[in-house]
Design a protein around this motif. Structure first.
Motif, PDB file in Angstrom:
ATOM      1  N   VAL A 192      14.456  -7.983   8.136  1.00  0.00           N
ATOM      2  CA  VAL A 192      15.233  -8.601   7.060  1.00  0.00           C
ATOM      3  C   VAL A 192      16.498  -9.200   7.664  1.00  0.00           C
ATOM      4  N   VAL A 193      16.986 -10.279   7.065  1.00  0.00           N
ATOM      5  CA  VAL A 193      18.191 -10.925   7.568  1.00  0.00           C
ATOM      6  C   VAL A 193      19.422 -10.189   7.036  1.00  0.00           C
ATOM      7  N   VAL A 194      20.405 -10.031   7.903  1.00  0.00           N
ATOM      8  CA  VAL A 194      21.697  -9.451   7.528  1.00  0.00           C
ATOM      9  C   VAL A 194      22.726 -10.573   7.568  1.00  0.00           C
ATOM     10  N   TYR A 195      23.280 -10.901   6.409  1.00  0.00           N
ATOM     11  CA  TYR A 195      24.260 -11.970   6.322  1.00  0.00           C
ATOM     12  C   TYR A 195      25.574 -11.549   6.993  1.00  0.00           C
ATOM     13  N   PRO A 196      26.417 -12.505   7.372  1.00  0.00           N
ATOM     14  CA  PRO A 196      27.693 -12.153   7.995  1.00  0.00           C
ATOM     15  C   PRO A 196      28.595 -11.377   7.038  1.00  0.00           C
ATOM     16  N   GLU A 197      29.552 -10.701   7.616  1.00  0.00           N
ATOM     17  CA  GLU A 197      30.553 -10.002   6.820  1.00  0.00           C
ATOM     18  C   GLU A 197      31.390 -11.035   6.059  1.00  0.00           C
ATOM     19  N   VAL A 198      31.714 -10.726   4.805  1.00  0.00           N
ATOM     20  CA  VAL A 198      32.458 -11.657   3.966  1.00  0.00           C
ATOM     21  C   VAL A 198      33.947 -11.418   4.153  1.00  0.00           C
ATOM     22  N   ALA A 199      34.673 -12.469   4.503  1.00  0.00           N
ATOM     23  CA  ALA A 199      36.123 -12.354   4.643  1.00  0.00           C
ATOM     24  C   ALA A 199      36.734 -11.958   3.301  1.00  0.00           C
TER      25      ALA A 199
ATOM     26  N   LEU B 263      33.723 -18.852   6.542  1.00  0.00           N
ATOM     27  CA  LEU B 263      32.750 -19.783   5.959  1.00  0.00           C
ATOM     28  C   LEU B 263      31.838 -19.067   4.968  1.00  0.00           C
ATOM     29  N   CYS B 264      31.472 -17.842   5.284  1.00  0.00           N
ATOM     30  CA  CYS B 264      30.652 -17.044   4.370  1.00  0.00           C
ATOM     31  C   CYS B 264      31.388 -16.834   3.053  1.00  0.00           C
ATOM     32  N   ARG B 265      32.687 -16.566   3.130  1.00  0.00           N
ATOM     33  CA  ARG B 265      33.506 -16.391   1.922  1.00  0.00           C
ATOM     34  C   ARG B 265      33.533 -17.659   1.078  1.00  0.00           C
ATOM     35  N   TRP B 266      33.718 -18.796   1.715  1.00  0.00           N
ATOM     36  CA  TRP B 266      33.777 -20.066   0.990  1.00  0.00           C
ATOM     37  C   TRP B 266      32.434 -20.395   0.337  1.00  0.00           C
ATOM     38  N   ILE B 267      31.349 -20.153   1.062  1.00  0.00           N
ATOM     39  CA  ILE B 267      30.020 -20.440   0.509  1.00  0.00           C
ATOM     40  C   ILE B 267      29.786 -19.637  -0.766  1.00  0.00           C
ATOM     41  N   ILE B 268      30.107 -18.364  -0.735  1.00  0.00           N
ATOM     42  CA  ILE B 268      29.901 -17.512  -1.909  1.00  0.00           C
ATOM     43  C   ILE B 268      30.797 -17.947  -3.059  1.00  0.00           C
ATOM     44  N   ASP B 269      32.058 -18.274  -2.747  1.00  0.00           N
ATOM     45  CA  ASP B 269      32.995 -18.691  -3.802  1.00  0.00           C
ATOM     46  C   ASP B 269      32.519 -19.965  -4.492  1.00  0.00           C
ATOM     47  N   TYR B 270      32.122 -20.974  -3.710  1.00  0.00           N
ATOM     48  CA  TYR B 270      31.687 -22.237  -4.302  1.00  0.00           C
ATOM     49  C   TYR B 270      30.382 -22.067  -5.080  1.00  0.00           C
ATOM     50  N   HIS B 271      29.511 -21.198  -4.588  1.00  0.00           N
ATOM     51  CA  HIS B 271      28.274 -20.952  -5.331  1.00  0.00           C
ATOM     52  C   HIS B 271      28.570 -20.308  -6.679  1.00  0.00           C
TER      53      HIS B 271
ATOM     54  N   SER C 194      18.318 -21.032  -3.260  1.00  0.00           N
ATOM     55  CA  SER C 194      17.687 -21.348  -1.983  1.00  0.00           C
ATOM     56  C   SER C 194      18.687 -21.979  -1.024  1.00  0.00           C
ATOM     57  N   HIS C 195      19.581 -22.838  -1.550  1.00  0.00           N
ATOM     58  CA  HIS C 195      20.620 -23.439  -0.718  1.00  0.00           C
ATOM     59  C   HIS C 195      21.596 -22.375  -0.232  1.00  0.00           C
ATOM     60  N   LEU C 196      21.959 -21.446  -1.122  1.00  0.00           N
ATOM     61  CA  LEU C 196      22.849 -20.341  -0.733  1.00  0.00           C
ATOM     62  C   LEU C 196      22.218 -19.528   0.379  1.00  0.00           C
ATOM     63  N   HIS C 197      20.949 -19.158   0.222  1.00  0.00           N
ATOM     64  CA  HIS C 197      20.267 -18.358   1.243  1.00  0.00           C
ATOM     65  C   HIS C 197      20.169 -19.123   2.556  1.00  0.00           C
ATOM     66  N   GLN C 198      19.863 -20.430   2.490  1.00  0.00           N
ATOM     67  CA  GLN C 198      19.739 -21.220   3.714  1.00  0.00           C
ATOM     68  C   GLN C 198      21.059 -21.255   4.478  1.00  0.00           C
ATOM     69  N   CYS C 199      22.165 -21.460   3.769  1.00  0.00           N
ATOM     70  CA  CYS C 199      23.472 -21.537   4.433  1.00  0.00           C
ATOM     71  C   CYS C 199      23.859 -20.185   5.033  1.00  0.00           C
ATOM     72  N   LEU C 200      23.664 -19.103   4.265  1.00  0.00           N
ATOM     73  CA  LEU C 200      24.012 -17.777   4.773  1.00  0.00           C
ATOM     74  C   LEU C 200      23.110 -17.386   5.936  1.00  0.00           C
ATOM     75  N   TYR C 201      21.844 -17.788   5.860  1.00  0.00           N
ATOM     76  CA  TYR C 201      20.916 -17.483   6.954  1.00  0.00           C
ATOM     77  C   TYR C 201      21.346 -18.191   8.241  1.00  0.00           C
ATOM     78  N   GLN C 202      21.765 -19.444   8.127  1.00  0.00           N
ATOM     79  CA  GLN C 202      22.207 -20.177   9.312  1.00  0.00           C
ATOM     80  C   GLN C 202      23.469 -19.549   9.903  1.00  0.00           C
TER      81      GLN C 202
END
Length: 300
Positions: free
Chosen positions: A159-166, A248-256, A278-286
């Motif tokens: 399973v993928v582990v997303y980065p830590e959220v600032a 970046l992880c923090r910003w992605i979640i906030d904008y979503h 799906s876009h959220l998962h793709q960005c966090l996965y990258q």
């Protein structure tokens, strides 16, 4: 994420005496020597009874971990530092109850005869990226703790582990073009289309929703697109490498969560503006797949 148990999967089984079991056997041996020395039938009888008890414990200990079948495993991605929760559906195919069970060192619920239940196996996600598959191994010392039997039950999926959220951070982004979905009304109504995440909620045709039980939005002639919000790797140049990823992880979640469409630019990767799961998962996965070490040139 869901992984069905493999029907041909071979379980590695092992049974061994515990410290208590070795001590128990030594005690029987001492009693036997005393019986030989004193020619005592009572001590001989006691030795045979204790050996019988030990054999029964050996048999019960083995059967306690058998006839348990893993039906399916479910796990959801988490962020670094959180617990991965593997939800394992297990079935007791035997005629006996199975008690005092451990799964990867954690106590799990007893399983009654022909019962199906769900175990939750926790595993700390200490590192971002792809978490490798794990073996789920069940064990038991029941009864009396004289023996320990263990067997592999199933392979827990990767399973993928997303980065830590600032914890915080003021967004910095660039605005370009008009690649986002149409949001501004103009001129006359030209039709309807199926609602997609990111469409303006004010343009939903609620009457059509009542008639067709389906969300649709109005299309207007001459609508213009909103400017695209881009989150760029270069927007975090003043931070350390892992902090850049967390920010970046923090910003992605906030904008979503705000419902704002955003694009993402990373070294060697780019995603067009959107706001869907799906876009959220793709960005966090990258972000999670970013190398753990980059030289100063490639990290710019």
């Amino acid at each position: 994420m869901k992984d069905q148990a493999k029907s041909g999967w071979t379980s590695a089984f092992r049974v061994s005496p515990t410290v208590n079991g070795i001590g128990f056997l030594c005690s029987v041996l001492v009693l036997f020597l005393f019986g030989v020395n004193y020619n005592s039938n009572l001590l001989f009888t006691m030795c045979f009874i204790l050996i019988g008890v030990m054999m029964v414990c050996f048999w019960l200990n083995i059967t306690n971990v058998k006839a348990i079948k893993a039906v399916a495993v479910t796990v959801q991605p988490v962020h670094q530092g959180q617990n991965l929760e593997y939800k394992v559906d297990v079935l007791n195919e035997g005629k006996r109850d199975h008690v005092d069970l451990l799964a990867n060192g954690e106590w799990v619920a007893d399983i009654a005869n022909a019962e199906q239940q769900q175990w939750i196996i926790n595993n700390k996600a200490n590192k971002r990226g792809q978490q490798e598959a794990l073996l789920l191994r069940i064990s038991s010392r029941w009864p009396l703790g004289l023996f320990k039997s263990a067997r592999n039950l199933i392979e827990l999926p990767s399973v993928v582990v997303y980065p830590e959220v600032a914890s915080s951070g003021v967004p910095r982004y660039s605005i370009e073009g008009d690649e986002a979905h149409l949001h501004n009304d103009a001129d006359s109504l030209v039709g309807l289309k199926e609602y997609q995440p990111g469409d303006n909620a004010r343009r939903i045709d609620w009457r059509a929703m009542a008639r067709r039980d389906q969300l649709q939005v109005k299309l207007f002639d001459g609508g213009s697109g909103d400017a695209s919000v881009w989150l760029d790797w270069d927007d975090t140049m003043n931070l350390a490498y892992e902090q850049r990823i967390s920010r970046l992880c923090r910003w992605i979640i906030d904008y979503h969560q705000q419902g704002t469409e955003f694009g993402l630019r990373l070294p060697g990767f780019g995603a067009a503006p959107a706001n869907s799961y799906s876009h959220l998962h793709q960005c966090l996965y990258q972000l999670a797949s970013m190398p753990h070490q980059m030289n100063s040139e490639s990290g710019r």
